[in-house]
Design a protein around this motif. Structure first.
Motif, mmCIF file in Angstrom:
data_model
loop_
_atom_site.group_PDB
_atom_site.id
_atom_site.type_symbol
_atom_site.label_atom_id
_atom_site.label_comp_id
_atom_site.label_asym_id
_atom_site.label_seq_id
_atom_site.Cartn_x
_atom_site.Cartn_y
_atom_site.Cartn_z
ATOM 1 N N THR A 3 0.810 -1.222 0.000
ATOM 2 C CA THR A 3 0.000 0.000 0.000
ATOM 3 C C THR A 3 0.841 1.269 0.000
ATOM 4 O O THR A 3 0.311 2.366 -0.172
ATOM 5 C CB THR A 3 -0.943 0.031 1.212
ATOM 6 O OG1 THR A 3 -0.157 -0.018 2.416
ATOM 7 C CG2 THR A 3 -1.915 -1.151 1.180
ATOM 8 N N ALA A 4 2.147 1.129 0.233
ATOM 9 C CA ALA A 4 3.027 2.305 0.290
ATOM 10 C C ALA A 4 4.395 1.961 -0.273
ATOM 11 O O ALA A 4 4.897 0.845 -0.094
ATOM 12 C CB ALA A 4 3.165 2.798 1.725
ATOM 13 N N ARG A 94 1.261 6.381 -7.700
ATOM 14 C CA ARG A 94 0.126 7.097 -7.097
ATOM 15 C C ARG A 94 -1.166 6.805 -7.850
ATOM 16 O O ARG A 94 -2.234 6.714 -7.254
ATOM 17 C CB ARG A 94 0.414 8.601 -7.058
ATOM 18 C CG ARG A 94 1.572 8.950 -6.129
ATOM 19 C CD ARG A 94 1.781 10.432 -6.012
ATOM 20 N NE ARG A 94 0.859 11.030 -5.048
ATOM 21 C CZ ARG A 94 0.802 12.328 -4.784
ATOM 22 N NH1 ARG A 94 1.594 13.166 -5.421
ATOM 23 N NH2 ARG A 94 -0.045 12.786 -3.902
ATOM 24 N N TRP A 99 0.441 5.014 -1.471
ATOM 25 C CA TRP A 99 1.048 6.140 -0.770
ATOM 26 C C TRP A 99 2.523 6.155 -1.135
ATOM 27 O O TRP A 99 3.198 5.119 -1.091
ATOM 28 C CB TRP A 99 0.868 5.967 0.734
ATOM 29 C CG TRP A 99 1.241 7.164 1.552
ATOM 30 C CD1 TRP A 99 0.411 8.155 1.986
ATOM 31 C CD2 TRP A 99 2.545 7.482 2.067
ATOM 32 N NE1 TRP A 99 1.105 9.083 2.715
ATOM 33 C CE2 TRP A 99 2.420 8.692 2.775
ATOM 34 C CE3 TRP A 99 3.792 6.873 1.965
ATOM 35 C CZ2 TRP A 99 3.498 9.297 3.407
ATOM 36 C CZ3 TRP A 99 4.873 7.481 2.587
ATOM 37 C CH2 TRP A 99 4.723 8.670 3.299
ATOM 38 N N GLY A 101 6.328 7.936 -0.580
ATOM 39 C CA GLY A 101 7.159 8.773 0.273
ATOM 40 C C GLY A 101 8.614 8.764 -0.156
ATOM 41 O O GLY A 101 9.047 7.911 -0.930
ATOM 42 N N ASP A 122 3.743 11.901 -1.447
ATOM 43 C CA ASP A 122 2.884 12.362 -0.362
ATOM 44 C C ASP A 122 3.668 13.023 0.763
ATOM 45 O O ASP A 122 3.154 13.912 1.440
ATOM 46 C CB ASP A 122 2.078 11.184 0.190
ATOM 47 C CG ASP A 122 1.114 10.630 -0.841
ATOM 48 O OD1 ASP A 122 0.114 11.310 -1.125
ATOM 49 O OD2 ASP A 122 1.379 9.547 -1.396
ATOM 50 N N LYS A 123 4.914 12.591 0.961
ATOM 51 C CA LYS A 123 5.733 13.213 1.999
ATOM 52 C C LYS A 123 7.199 12.984 1.705
ATOM 53 O O LYS A 123 7.593 11.943 1.186
ATOM 54 C CB LYS A 123 5.387 12.665 3.385
ATOM 55 C CG LYS A 123 6.008 13.466 4.517
ATOM 56 C CD LYS A 123 5.283 13.268 5.831
ATOM 57 C CE LYS A 123 5.831 14.203 6.890
ATOM 58 N NZ LYS A 123 5.138 14.019 8.187
ATOM 59 N N SER A 147 4.298 6.929 6.948
ATOM 60 C CA SER A 147 3.345 6.418 5.960
ATOM 61 C C SER A 147 2.004 6.039 6.574
ATOM 62 O O SER A 147 1.001 5.954 5.862
ATOM 63 C CB SER A 147 3.930 5.199 5.254
ATOM 64 O OG SER A 147 4.054 4.116 6.163
ATOM 65 N N GLN A 148 2.018 5.781 7.884
ATOM 66 C CA GLN A 148 0.802 5.340 8.591
ATOM 67 C C GLN A 148 0.229 4.067 7.961
ATOM 68 O O GLN A 148 -0.983 3.904 7.855
ATOM 69 C CB GLN A 148 -0.241 6.459 8.632
ATOM 70 C CG GLN A 148 0.244 7.674 9.403
ATOM 71 C CD GLN A 148 -0.831 8.738 9.569
ATOM 72 O OE1 GLN A 148 -1.737 8.868 8.761
ATOM 73 N NE2 GLN A 148 -0.728 9.495 10.643
ATOM 74 N N LYS A 149 1.147 3.190 7.549
ATOM 75 C CA LYS A 149 0.781 1.883 7.003
ATOM 76 C C LYS A 149 1.505 0.812 7.809
ATOM 77 O O LYS A 149 2.552 1.065 8.397
ATOM 78 C CB LYS A 149 1.195 1.767 5.531
ATOM 79 C CG LYS A 149 0.683 2.879 4.631
ATOM 80 C CD LYS A 149 -0.801 2.774 4.386
ATOM 81 C CE LYS A 149 -1.242 3.823 3.368
ATOM 82 N NZ LYS A 149 -2.722 3.776 3.141
#
Length: 213
Positions: A3-4, A94, A99, A101, A122-123, A147-149
């Motif tokens: 997912t990232a 994307r 996500w 980074g 994203d960041k 990443s909050q993943k």
């Protein structure tokens, strides 16, 4: 499931040739001589900062970097420093809903310069901003937090066996080694890379189809 995707910076997104050349000029060493010694340090598996010690024992990289800035010869990152596949690959990832980074062992100023390029990410973060550098596990903990993943859903892409592939895998991430730059070419077939890299690629444009499948 992925997912990232998070990218290293030097020799993954950026061609470091100009920056290494600037360092050679700064210490008054022919660029070819500097790059040859850098290659020897790389082949020995040592930190590339040790290169300076062969020319100036006791060389303080952080101090000299500040002197370069004060002399108007500091870090520069421009569009031409990006490898040609960077924007297209990040945009494609994307579009797949991932996500994206950027996080590498770079100064805080490099973070500002990268953000000024408005990459399709994203960041963007650097070790200088975080206060922790690869290969420390804490760096990759920050990647996960950023990443909050879940770690198992993140792919970390880099060119370095010891700073990217091995520690990222140990931190629970999936890993990609890109075969470019001195480290990427040197270690593409290394046993530790073969053990810990989920994929070895030659272009970032390979990633979207690999991860989509």
């Amino acid at each position: 499931m992925v997912t990232a995707v998070v990218f290293d910076v030097g020799e993954t997104l950026l061609d470091d040739s100009r920056e290494w050349g600037a360092w050679a000029d700064w210490i008054g060493v022919p660029r070819h001589t500097f790059s040859t010694v850098l290659g020897a340090v790389t082949a020995a598996g040592r930190d590339n900062a040790e290169t300076f010690q062969y020319f100036r024992p006791g060389f303080d990289v952080a101090h000299e970097r500040q002197l370069r800035e004060e002399a108007g010869l500091g870090e520069r990152i421009e569009e031409e420093d990006l490898y040609p596949d960077v924007r297209s690959s990040l945009e494609a990832l994307r579009e797949l809903g991932m996500w994206v980074g950027v996080a590498g062992n770079q100064t805080a100023r490099t973070g500002d310069l990268l953000r000024a390029l408005a990459l399709p990410a994203d960041k963007v973060a650097t070790s200088g901003e975080w206060g922790v550098a690869k290969p420390a596990k804490e760096f990759f903990d920050r990647v996960v937090d950023m990443s909050q993943k879940p770690a198992s859903e993140i792919v970390y892409v880099g060119d370095h066996r010891d700073n990217d592939v091995v520690p990222a895998k140990a931190a629970g991430l999936r890993t990609v080694l890109i075969r470019r730059g001195p480290w990427g070419h040197l270690w593409a077939d290394d046993p530790l890379v073969q053990r810990d890299a989920d994929w070895v690629i030659s272009s970032l444009n390979e990633l979207p189809s690999l991860l989509a499948s």
